[in-house]
Design an enzyme around this catalytic site. Structure first.
Site, short mmCIF file in Angstrom:
data_model
loop_
_atom_site.label_atom_id
_atom_site.label_comp_id
_atom_site.label_asym_id
_atom_site.label_seq_id
_atom_site.Cartn_x
_atom_site.Cartn_y
_atom_site.Cartn_z
N HIS A 418 3.83 -71.86 -17.11
CA HIS A 418 4.31 -72.54 -15.90
C HIS A 418 4.90 -73.91 -16.26
O HIS A 418 6.03 -74.23 -15.84
CB HIS A 418 3.12 -72.70 -14.93
N GLU A 419 4.17 -74.69 -17.04
CA GLU A 419 4.61 -76.05 -17.33
C GLU A 419 5.75 -76.09 -18.35
O GLU A 419 6.75 -76.77 -18.15
CB GLU A 419 3.43 -76.90 -17.84
N HIS A 423 8.86 -75.13 -15.51
CA HIS A 423 9.52 -76.40 -15.19
C HIS A 423 10.50 -76.82 -16.27
O HIS A 423 11.42 -77.60 -16.00
CB HIS A 423 8.46 -77.50 -15.01
N GLU A 476 7.97 -75.02 -7.67
CA GLU A 476 6.67 -74.45 -8.05
C GLU A 476 6.72 -72.93 -8.03
O GLU A 476 6.10 -72.26 -8.86
CB GLU A 476 5.57 -74.96 -7.12
#
Length: 687
Positions: A418-419, A423, A476
Site C-alpha cells: 500500500h505505502e 502511494h 487510499e
C-alpha cells in the site's frame, strides 16, 4: 434508531502502544533528542482541537483542569463519598464535574467551561453529529457560514496565487450590503510583523478575486506553534547528524514561522527514516470537508531493524513490480526514485488517530519529482493484530481461526505494498507555467478510450485541488487496491518469507480482511448526509463493492440477526476465485483509477450509497507513554491500559504548563467563536 451509531459504550477497550524496548535501545543523547521532538509533537497536537469543533478546546480545558486537581481514582472516590453510585459516576458527568475538587477551587471558571461545552458535548442535533460545511455539518477549518461554493472559490483563489491550502483556514464575513469578505489565515508563529522572506511578505495583502475580496493573513495557532518551535530548537542541540539538524530547520523557519506552503514541503528532503525518524506539521486532509486542509500531526519513532530488512528487499524489487500494475508504461512515473522504507516502533504520535503506515510527503508534485519515504509502524500493527475470537464480527466460524493466525502477517504485506507501490506509483500529466508538458501529446493514448489524452493538470493545479472532497478516499482506494493486486505476486510473498500453502493463506486472509473491512467501514458512513467520515473506510467499502459486483460468487454477504436481535451479516470469500474473478475485476478498476488520477478529471469510482447501517464494534482507544525529564535523565512514563491510565497519560504530557495551555486554547477558541454561530447566523462586520 440512527442515533445509536453516535453513542459509545462506557466500556470501550484501551490498548497500550508498547515502545519500552525501542526506548531502551536509545542512547542518552538520542533520548534527549526524542524527548524534545515528542514534546513538540504533543504541543502541536493541541491545534487539532481548534481544527475539529468549536467546543473541543473548551472540553480539553475542562477535563485538564478537572484531572489536575484530582487523578481519576481520587475523583471517583470523591464522587462516591458525595453520594453518587458507581453507575451514576459513569453517567452523570455534570454532577461529577461541579462537585469536584477543581470546581471547589475555581467555581466560576469550571462552571463557565461546563456551560460553554456541556450541552454541545452531548448534542445529537443532526448538524453537530458529523463533519461538514454550512448546514451539512460542523468544521472549524471554515467559518460556520461557509458553503461548498465558498470552499471551491477559495481553492481557485489559492491556486491562482500558488498557495497551498494545507496549513490554512477560511473565514467569511458578510458586510452590511450582503457582500462576502474572505480571510485566508495561514498557520504561523508570526502574525503581521515583517519576516526575512520577501516572497512571503508579498503574499500577505488584500486581493480582489472574481468580484470577492480576499485577505491573506498569518498567525493561526501562533502561541501553540511557538511552543513547538521552542522544543524543536532544543532538539537540534542533540541532533546526531546533519540529516537530523537539517530536518529541524525547515520546521522552524519554513514551516511554522514564515513560508506559506508549510513545513512538509521542505522537511521531507532531510528526513532520514533510517536514523531518528520523525515528522511534524499539517499533514492529512481526511477531516477537511473539502479535502484540502491538513490536520496537525507529529510522530517520533525508533527503527525496527528486522522488519526493515524485509522492506528494503521490497524496495529493491519495486521497479520490476511496478511493471506488473495494470496500466500502460506511459502512465507510470518517468523514473522511479528509490525511497526509504523502514519499519518503526512509535514513541509518540500526536493527532486524531494513529495509522499503520505512512507515505510522505502528501504533495503529489513532490512525489513525482523528488521521491517519497515510507514507514510501517510496527507496534501500531501489533495492536491491530490482537483479535479476540469472540469479538470477530461478520466472519463465518470456519474462517475465524485462520483469520486470527494470518491477520498480522497478511497486514504486514498489505501495508508494505500500500505505502510503497500504492502511494508511490502512477504519473500525473502536467503542463507547467511555461507551457511545457511532461508527456508526448502525440503518442500517449488513454487506454480507456483508445484516443489521445484530452486533459491534464495545468500550472498551479494539484491533485487535492482538482479532486477535492474525494481526493483522500480516492488515493487510499488506489493504494489499497494495489496492495490486494500485488499480494498475488509470488516474489512479494517470498520477500516476506511465505511460500506454498502459507503464501496462499496469506493471500486469502488479506483479501478476506479487506472484504470484512468494507463492512466495518459502514460505521463511518452518515446516512443523513450521504457522506463518509474517514477516507480509508470509504476506500475499503468501494473495494468491497467492486468485488461484489465482480459476481460469480466471489464475495457473498448474507443478512442475519445478531444475538442482540439487531441486523447483522456474514461475509464469505471464495478463495478459489480470487485469481480467476477477483484479480481481473481489480485490474479493470485499478486501471480506471490511475487513468483518471493521471489525467485530472474528477471521475467517481463507485456508487457509495447503501441501504442500512450495520452494528460495528467501536475502535479501541490508544494509550501512549509520554516522556518526562525531571533532571537530565529522560524517563518513559507508563500506565495501565485503562480509561484511568489514558487520562493520566494526557495529564502528565504537560506537567509544568497545564494551566497556561488551558488558557491559550480557550483564548484562541473564544477569539473566533463568532464564526460558528451557525449557517443562518452569518458573522457580519467589515472583514
Amino acid at each position: 434508531m440512527a442515533d445509536t451509531q453516535y453513542i459509545l459504550p462506557n466500556d470501550i477497550g484501551v490498548s497500550s502502544l508498547d515502545c519500552r524496548e525501542a526506548f531502551r535501545l536509545l542512547s542518552p543523547t538520542e533520548r534527549l533528542y526524542a524527548h524534545h521532538l515528542s514534546r513538540a509533537a504533543w504541543y502541536g497536537g493541541l491545534a487539532v482541537l481548534l481544527q475539529t469543533s468549536p467546543e473541543a478546546p473548551y472540553i480539553y480545558a475542562l477535563l485538564s483542569r478537572l484531572f489536575r486537581a484530582q487523578d481519576p481514582d481520587q475523583l471517583r472516590q470523591h464522587a462516591l463519598a458525595e453520594g453518587l453510585t458507581e453507575e451514576e459516576y459513569q453517567e452523570k458527568l455534570e454532577q461529577v464535574i461541579l462537585g469536584s475538587e477543581a470546581a471547589q477551587q475555581h467555581p466560576e471558571e469550571v462552571r463557565g467551561l461546563w456551560q460553554t461545552c456541556g450541552e454541545l458535548m452531548f448534542s445529537l442535533e443532526p448538524r453537530l453529529r458529523h463533519l461538514g460545511l454550512g448546514k451539512e455539518g460542523i468544521t472549524t477549518y471554515f467559518s460556520g457560514n461557509c458553503t461548498m461554493e465558498d470552499a471551491k472559490l477559495a481553492q481557485d483563489f489559492l491556486d491562482s496565487q500558488n498557495l497551498s491550502a494545507y496549513n490554512t483556514r477560511l473565514f467569511k464575513e458578510v458586510d452590511g450590503e450582503g457582500k462576502p469578505h474572505y480571510e485566508v489565515r495561514l498557520a504561523s508563529v508570526l502574525g503581521s510583523e515583517p519576516s526575512l522572506d520577501p516572497e512571503m511578505t508579498s503574499k500577505l495583502k488584500s486581493y480582489e478575486f472574481r468580484g470577492s475580496p480576499f485577505q491573506v493573513t498569518r498567525g493561526d495557532y501562533a502561541p501553540i506553534l511557538q511552543k513547538v518551535v521552542e522544543q524543536l530548537e532544543k532538539a537540534k542541540v542533540y541532533a546526531a547528524n546533519s540529516h537530523q539538524g537539517q530536518m529541524g530547520w525547515p520546521y522552524i523557519e519554513e514551516g511554522f514561522t514564515r513560508v506559506p506552503r508549510g513545513l512538509h514541503r521542505g522537511a521531507p528532503r532531510f528526513l532520514d527514516s533510517r536514523q531518528s525518524p520523525s515528522y511534524i506539521g499539517f499533514i492529512e486532509s481526511y477531516r477537511d470537508p473539502f479535502g484540502s486542509r491538513g490536520e496537525f500531526e507529529g510522530f517520533v519513532a525508533v527503527v525496527n531493524k528486522a522488519m526493515s530488512a524485509k522492506f528494503e528487499r521490497l524496495v529493491a524489487s519495486a521497479e520490476q513490480l511496478l511493471k506488473e500494475l495494470p496500466w500502460p508504461p506511459a502512465f507510470e512515473k518517468d523514473k522511479f526514485l528509490t525511497p526509504d522504507f523502514t519499519s518503526l516502533d512509535v514513541l509518540t504520535f500526536a493527532g486524531s488517530g494513529i495509522p499503520a503506515g505512512i507515505n510522505i510527503p502528501n504533495y503529489d508534485d513532490l512525489r513525482q519529482t523528488e521521491g517519497f519515504k515510507n514507514v510501517s509502524l510496527g507496534n501500531v500493527l501489533a495492536v491491530a493484530y490482537a483479535t479476540q475470537r469472540e469479538k470477530l464480527t461478520f466472519l463465518e466460524e470456519d474462517d475465524k481461526d485462520l483469520y486470527i493466525l494470518w491477520k498480522g502477517p497478511s497486514f504486514d504485506v498489505q501495508v508494505g505494498l500500500h505505502e510503497l507501490l500504492g502511494h508511490g506509483s502512477g504519473k500525473l500529466f502536467v503542463q507547467d507555467e511555461k507551457g511545457a508538458f511532461n508527456f508526448d501529446q502525440e503518442t500517449v493514448i488513454n487506454p480507456e478510450t483508445g484516443e489521445q489524452i484530452q486533459s491534464w493538470y495545468r500550472s498551479g493545479e494539484t491533485w487535492d485541488s482538482k479532486f477535492s472532497t474525494i481526493a483522500s478516499s480516492y488515493e487510499e482506494c488506489r493504494a489499497e487496491s494495489v496492495g490486494l493486486y500485488l499480494c498475488l505476486h509470488p516474489e512479494v510473498l517470498e520477500i516476506f518469507g511465505f511460500e506454498g500453502a502459507d503464501a496462499e493463506d496469506v493471500i486469502y486472509v488479506n483479501w478476506l480482511n479487506m472484504v470484512r473491512a468494507g463492512l466495518l467501514a459502514l460505521e463511518f458512513y452518515t446516512p443523513e448526509a450521504s457522506n463518509w467520515r474517514q477516507a480509508h473506510m470509504q476506500a475499503r467499502f468501494v473495494i468491497l463493492r467492486v468485488l461484489l459486483e465482480a459476481g460469480e460468487g466471489l464475495v457473498t454477504i448474507t443478512p442475519t440477526t445478531g444475538s442482540d436481535g439487531r441486523p447483522d451479516a456474514r461475509v464469505r470469500l471464495d478463495r478459489s476465485k480470487i485469481r480467476s474473478v477477483g484479480k481481473p475485476a481489480l485490474e479493470r478498476f485499478l486501471r480506471r483509477l490511475q487513468v483518471s488520477k493521471g489525467l485530472s478529471p474528477g471521475w467517481a469510482p463507485a456508487n457509495l450509497s447503501r441501504g442500512r447501517v450495520l452494528p460495528c464494534p467501536p475502535e479501541k482507544l490508544g494509550l501512549q507513554a509520554p516522556t518526562n525529564m525531571p533532571d537530565s535523565d529522560v524517563q518513559l512514563l507508563e500506565y495501565e491500559a485503562s480509561a484511568a491510565g489514558l487520562i493520566r497519560s494526557f495529564s502528565e504530557r504537560f506537567p509544568e504548563d497545564g494551566p497556561e495551555l488551558e488558557e491559550i486554547l480557550t483564548q484562541l477558541a473564544t477569539a473566533d467563536a463568532r464564526f460558528w454561530k451557525g449557517p443562518s447566523e452569518a458573522p457580519s462586520g467589515q472583514a
